[in-house]
Structures are given as C-alpha cells and as structure tokens.
Scaffold this motif. Structure first.
Motif, mmCIF file in Angstrom:
data_model
loop_
_atom_site.group_PDB
_atom_site.id
_atom_site.type_symbol
_atom_site.label_atom_id
_atom_site.label_comp_id
_atom_site.label_asym_id
_atom_site.label_seq_id
_atom_site.Cartn_x
_atom_site.Cartn_y
_atom_site.Cartn_z
ATOM 1 N N ASN A 1 14.183 -5.119 -1.943
ATOM 2 C CA ASN A 1 15.335 -4.479 -2.593
ATOM 3 C C ASN A 1 16.648 -5.064 -2.079
ATOM 4 O O ASN A 1 17.622 -4.355 -1.860
ATOM 5 C CB ASN A 1 15.299 -2.958 -2.403
ATOM 6 C CG ASN A 1 13.990 -2.363 -2.881
ATOM 7 O OD1 ASN A 1 13.361 -2.868 -3.806
ATOM 8 N ND2 ASN A 1 13.554 -1.296 -2.247
ATOM 9 N N GLY A 2 16.657 -6.370 -1.825
ATOM 10 C CA GLY A 2 17.862 -7.076 -1.401
ATOM 11 C C GLY A 2 18.175 -6.974 0.080
ATOM 12 O O GLY A 2 19.191 -7.495 0.534
ATOM 13 N N LYS A 3 17.311 -6.332 0.858
ATOM 14 C CA LYS A 3 17.573 -6.165 2.295
ATOM 15 C C LYS A 3 16.523 -6.899 3.116
ATOM 16 O O LYS A 3 15.328 -6.839 2.825
ATOM 17 C CB LYS A 3 17.560 -4.673 2.668
ATOM 18 C CG LYS A 3 18.667 -3.890 2.008
ATOM 19 C CD LYS A 3 18.610 -2.446 2.401
ATOM 20 C CE LYS A 3 19.693 -1.677 1.667
ATOM 21 N NZ LYS A 3 19.582 -0.243 1.868
ATOM 22 N N VAL B 1 0.866 -1.173 0.000
ATOM 23 C CA VAL B 1 0.000 0.000 0.000
ATOM 24 C C VAL B 1 0.902 1.222 0.000
ATOM 25 O O VAL B 1 1.421 1.633 1.050
ATOM 26 C CB VAL B 1 -0.956 -0.002 1.227
ATOM 27 C CG1 VAL B 1 -1.879 1.207 1.184
ATOM 28 C CG2 VAL B 1 -1.754 -1.297 1.270
ATOM 29 N N LYS B 2 1.117 1.775 -1.194
ATOM 30 C CA LYS B 2 2.076 2.861 -1.368
ATOM 31 C C LYS B 2 1.718 4.093 -0.535
ATOM 32 O O LYS B 2 2.597 4.727 0.042
ATOM 33 C CB LYS B 2 2.166 3.235 -2.852
ATOM 34 C CG LYS B 2 3.281 4.173 -3.165
ATOM 35 C CD LYS B 2 3.477 4.347 -4.642
ATOM 36 C CE LYS B 2 4.725 5.165 -4.879
ATOM 37 N NZ LYS B 2 5.128 5.182 -6.276
ATOM 38 N N PRO C 1 6.282 -1.906 7.990
ATOM 39 C CA PRO C 1 6.069 -0.464 7.829
ATOM 40 C C PRO C 1 7.288 0.228 7.210
ATOM 41 O O PRO C 1 8.373 -0.346 7.112
ATOM 42 C CB PRO C 1 5.853 0.006 9.272
ATOM 43 C CG PRO C 1 6.589 -0.984 10.113
ATOM 44 C CD PRO C 1 6.567 -2.294 9.364
ATOM 45 N N LYS C 2 7.062 1.467 6.803
ATOM 46 C CA LYS C 2 8.122 2.357 6.314
ATOM 47 C C LYS C 2 8.842 1.801 5.092
ATOM 48 O O LYS C 2 10.069 1.753 5.043
ATOM 49 C CB LYS C 2 9.113 2.681 7.430
ATOM 50 C CG LYS C 2 8.468 3.349 8.621
ATOM 51 C CD LYS C 2 9.468 3.612 9.717
ATOM 52 C CE LYS C 2 8.767 4.203 10.918
ATOM 53 N NZ LYS C 2 9.646 4.378 12.053
ATOM 54 N N VAL C 3 8.075 1.397 4.089
ATOM 55 C CA VAL C 3 8.643 0.914 2.826
ATOM 56 C C VAL C 3 8.286 1.942 1.761
ATOM 57 O O VAL C 3 7.128 2.046 1.348
ATOM 58 C CB VAL C 3 8.086 -0.476 2.443
ATOM 59 C CG1 VAL C 3 8.657 -0.931 1.113
ATOM 60 C CG2 VAL C 3 8.370 -1.490 3.552
ATOM 61 N N SER C 4 9.273 2.718 1.316
ATOM 62 C CA SER C 4 8.979 3.803 0.375
ATOM 63 C C SER C 4 8.885 3.324 -1.071
ATOM 64 O O SER C 4 8.027 3.789 -1.818
ATOM 65 C CB SER C 4 10.014 4.923 0.505
ATOM 66 O OG SER C 4 11.313 4.399 0.302
#
Length: 167
Positions: free
Chosen positions: A91-93, A34-35, A116-119
């Motif tokens: 993203n590889g993390k 959910v962007k 949470p906090k995934v941009s």
C-alpha cells in the motif's frame, strides 16, 4: 581416410559439446498473503552453490553452506543479505522483513521470510535483486498470490520490480 575422420569426430564432438554448456542463474520467490494470520509469507529458493559463491565473495572466503561444517554465521549473513536485496512495499509503504530461517533440500537453500501484521493489501510492490550483484545473468522469478489474485514476474538486474494492484 574414413578412419581419420572418425577419430577426428570422436575427439572433436565432446569438445564442442562442452563449449555450449551454459549455467543458468535463477531463484524462485513465492509470496502469499495469509489473511487469517495477517501475514505475508515469503519462500525464496536459491541454488546452494550460487549462494555459497555470494557469501564467499561478500562475507567470508572460507564459508561453507550445509553439512556439519556450516559456519554459525550463515543465518546472520543470509538474513542481512536477503533484507538488503528484497524490498517490499505494501500500500505504498516500506515493510520490514522478518527472517524466519532456512533449510536445505538437495542443492537448494529454502529461505523463509515473513511480514507480520498486514491487515489489508491493495497494492503490492516487490524488488528482488538476489544474486544480481554476483551473476549478471541472474533471473529472479517471483510468484505472488494475494487475496485470490495471482501474478508472476521474472526480475533481472535491469528490471528488478514487480507491481500488483488489487483495486
């Protein structure tokens, strides 16, 4: 002779029918990004009886899921277990899963997890080993919906990872 064959079939058919019954071991995990909330939201559905079998083998033999006799420790055990069996890299993390809670719907436990906090997401990898340590036949269906792209996987003990590249 016909009546003997008739009685033989009456007793034999039910026995044959019950020997072919096979229980399926499956969970369904839906993952949605959910962007607007910069959040990856995860819903995992697991059969309560399978989950209870797991908890009794792994944590407490007398544990009960659902109802008024449910142990206070269920959420703690469930969070601990899901965090050890579902791993996600964005993203590889590696990410940290946040267990939100659970509810029951008939014979299904519905578990809510969030990252949470995934941009942004350009690559999403998931490993799902839920119940593979208890049931060899376990299959974990994973459905991803990220930035308009959809992909599904059937993950097993031998093939436990799925990858979605968005670039």
């Amino acid at each position: 002779m016909k009546s003997l064959n008739y009685y033989f079939l009456i007793f034999l058919l039910p026995l044959l029918a019950f020997t072919t019954i096979h229980k399926y071991y499956v969970s369904i995990t839906e993952v949605q990004y959910v962007k607007e909330k910069q959040s990856v939201q995860i819903i995992t559905r697991i059969f309560i009886d399978d989950l209870e079998t797991l908890m009794r083998q792994r944590y407490e033999e007398s544990i009960i899921l659902g109802g008024e006799n449910e142990s206070d420790k269920v959420d703690y055990y469930l969070e601990k277990y899901l965090k050890s069996k579902i791993q996600i890299q964005i993203n590889g993390k590696e990410t940290v899963l946040k267990f939100i809670g659970k509810e029951y719907d008939n014979d299904i436990a519905i578990c809510y997890i969030e990252i949470p906090k995934v941009s942004t997401i350009s690559e999403f990898e998931i490993s799902n080993n839920v119940l593979n340590d208890v049931f060899e036949e376990q299959q974990n269906v994973v459905r991803l919906e990220i930035s308009g792209k959809k992909k599904s996987f059937i993950l097993t003990g031998r093939n436990d990872k799925g990858l979605l590249k968005l670039d």
